[in-house]
Design an enzyme around this catalytic site. Structure first.
Site, PDB file in Angstrom:
ATOM      1  N   LYS A  38       4.594   9.102   8.760  1.00 29.92           N
ATOM      2  CA  LYS A  38       4.436   8.494  10.076  1.00 29.92           C
ATOM      3  C   LYS A  38       5.481   8.979  11.106  1.00 29.92           C
ATOM      4  O   LYS A  38       5.331  10.074  11.618  1.00 29.92           O
ATOM      5  CB  LYS A  38       4.381   6.967   9.934  1.00 29.92           C
ATOM      6  CG  LYS A  38       3.160   6.598   9.067  1.00 29.92           C
ATOM      7  CD  LYS A  38       2.769   5.153   8.996  1.00 29.92           C
ATOM      8  CE  LYS A  38       1.429   5.036   8.269  1.00 29.92           C
ATOM      9  NZ  LYS A  38       1.395   4.198   7.089  1.00 29.92           N
TER      10      LYS A  38
ATOM     11  N   TYR B 156       0.861  -1.181   0.000  1.00 30.14           N
ATOM     12  CA  TYR B 156       0.000   0.000   0.000  1.00 30.14           C
ATOM     13  C   TYR B 156       0.892   1.225   0.000  1.00 30.14           C
ATOM     14  O   TYR B 156       1.873   1.297   0.744  1.00 30.14           O
ATOM     15  CB  TYR B 156      -0.891   0.008   1.247  1.00 30.14           C
ATOM     16  CG  TYR B 156      -1.750   1.243   1.379  1.00 30.14           C
ATOM     17  CD1 TYR B 156      -2.824   1.466   0.513  1.00 30.14           C
ATOM     18  CD2 TYR B 156      -1.503   2.190   2.366  1.00 30.14           C
ATOM     19  CE1 TYR B 156      -3.627   2.603   0.642  1.00 30.14           C
ATOM     20  CE2 TYR B 156      -2.299   3.325   2.505  1.00 30.14           C
ATOM     21  CZ  TYR B 156      -3.357   3.523   1.634  1.00 30.14           C
ATOM     22  OH  TYR B 156      -4.141   4.645   1.766  1.00 30.14           O
TER      23      TYR B 156
ATOM     24  N   ASP C 251       9.475   2.942  -0.510  1.00 30.13           N
ATOM     25  CA  ASP C 251       8.454   3.593   0.310  1.00 30.13           C
ATOM     26  C   ASP C 251       8.700   3.230   1.778  1.00 30.13           C
ATOM     27  O   ASP C 251       8.321   2.157   2.234  1.00 30.13           O
ATOM     28  CB  ASP C 251       7.061   3.150  -0.147  1.00 30.13           C
ATOM     29  CG  ASP C 251       5.952   3.831   0.654  1.00 30.13           C
ATOM     30  OD1 ASP C 251       6.270   4.612   1.571  1.00 30.13           O
ATOM     31  OD2 ASP C 251       4.771   3.572   0.345  1.00 30.13           O
TER      32      ASP C 251
END
Ligand SMILES: *Cc1c(COP(=O)(O)O)cnc(C)c1O
Length: 429
Positions: free
Chosen positions: A267, A144, A239
């Site tokens: 994050k 994702y 990523d």
């Protein structure tokens, strides 16, 4: 456990927001329960509006490596906020955070701050396309990368067939530029590059997949991505929105010894505030506006309060390597405890771990790609999840999410969790 106030709040929220939430997984649709509405959180514990206390393994989906409301982070945010929340103009904190991130990730020679992981990956894809002058990208099943159009694409019927939108509203015309291959499949990657390598702008990959449960990359897989992109003039985008400063201070690329062309963050680098970033090779980043013709901007990007939260978090993590040692040890102890408890109850269970990311699957292992993940017994997961919630253990309400352990988790937290699992597993069989 009483959830009556949460129930009332959820009923109202559902009349106001789709599913009552601002991000789908929070609605607990998979597990068929009302999500506890959260009042506050401190360290490894989270408290709902009905006064229930839980050991938290969601950690705001990753950012809370230090645990919730860490004193240094809260202090930095409060004192920065006193001077204003956002200026839409340069501030020194942006460079402080940039320097700190770059000092631990040598592949990042220049960086741009944004407001979310989605923005970071979307912008990195645009940078790869703009730099190479090519349109096609490769991603992997089960990974994702946020919800931008080009990344909400699933595999077509064959490896080289064009992708299909995985969300309504994504143009099929755009889907044809995204190829989705199998995670950890070295041969699939080589074959695709042999055939159409010169059309590929970039490959985007989670270096530890954390959005299909936790599935570590095989080192030879990341190596192959590195080699093939280099050989064909495509860019490798790693990523690290989830893994960045989670699996170690040098991120997953440090663990695996790879040097991506571009890296995305989110994050942890925001310490709980909305921050993302993308960066990498100088010659690529120098093509970003205003230096070059690849446009990307943000009204609130690099705002001082978000930078202060990220900076305080990053200073604490980099100044004290014990955080990683402690969180990883707790994760290992937790997974070992869960494995033993499942074995005693006769439940097949596979545990995957990288650093303080962990996951259990209700299936015989090994779990190395999305097809393996799908063998997990989702009904068993659902019942396990509800049982644990009732025991005061706050897990992600989906098999396809990670367990995040922070450095604030104590041996008592882990023991309490394992004891709860023993009880819950027994009730499942
Ligand atoms: C969370 C995540 C994203 C998206 O970040 P948001 O801040 O939710 O937009 C992208 N990539 C990975 C690997 C993630 O875990």
């Amino acid at each position: 456990m009483n959830h009556s106030i949460s129930e009332k709040l959820f009923a109202e929220a559902k009349t106001l927001m789709p599913g009552g939430v601002n991000s789908p997984v929070r609605a607990y649709s998979n597990v068929g329960a009302v999500p506890p509405f959260i009042a506050r959180a401190k360290g490894s514990h989270i408290f709902d509006v009905d006064g229930n206390e839980y050991v938290d393994y969601v950690g705001s989906w990753g950012p809370m490596m230090l645990g919730h409301a860490h004193d240094a982070v809260i202090k930095a945010v409060a004192s920065t906020a006193e001077n204003g929340l956002s200026f839409g103009a340069p501030c020194g904190l942006e460079s402080e955070l940039a320097k700190l991130v770059m000092s631990f990730v040598p592949s990042v020679e220049m960086i741009r701050m944004v407001n979310s992981g989605t923005e970071a990956t979307m912008s990195a894809i645009r940078a790869a396309r703009g730099f190479t002058g090519r349109d096609k990208i490769i991603k992997f099943e089960g990974c994702y990368h946020g919800h931008s159009d080009s990344l909400l694409i699933k595999a077509g019927s064959g490896m080289l067939t064009t992708g299909k939108p995985s969300s309504k509203g994504v143009p099929a015309d755009l889907a044809k530029y995204t190829l989705t291959l199998q995670y950890n499949d070295v041969a699939g990657v080589r074959e695709t590059f042999d055939k159409i390598g010169d059309e590929i702008a970039g490959v985007i990959v989670e270096p530890v997949a954390g959005n299909m449960g936790v599935v570590p990359a095989k080192p030879e897989f990341l190596q192959a991505l590195s080699e093939e992109t280099k050989k064909h003039g495509a860019l490798l985008i790693v990523d690290e929105v989830m893994t960045g400063f989670r699996v170690g201070i040098h991120c997953a690329q440090g663990l695996y010894g790879i040097k991506p062309d571009l890296t995305t963050f989110g994050k942890i680098i925001g310490g709980g505030m909305p921050v993302g970033a993308y960066g990498g090779r100088l010659d690529v980043m120098q093509q970003i506006a205003p230096l070059g013709g690849i446009y990307q901007a943000g009204t609130l990007s690099g705002n001082p309060v978000a930078m202060a939260a990220g900076l305080a978090t990053m200073r604490e993590l980099s100044g004290n390597p014990e955080h990683y040692v402690r969180a990883e040890r707790s994760t290992t102890n937790l997974l070992n405890g869960l494995k033993d408890a499942a074995a005693s109850a006769g439940i097949p269970l596979t545990a995957n771990q990288v650093g303080s990311m962990g996951c259990i699957f209700f299936t015989e292992g090994p779990v190395q790609c999305f097809a393996d993940v799908q063998k997990s017994d989702l009904e068993l997961f659902r019942r396990y999840f509800l049982g644990m919630l009732d025991e005061g253990i706050y897990l992600a309400p989906s098999q396809f999410e990670a367990i995040f352990v922070s450095s604030a988790h104590t041996d008592d937290d882990i023991q309490k969790t394992v004891d709860a699992a023993k009880k819950v597993f027994k009730s499942l069989v």
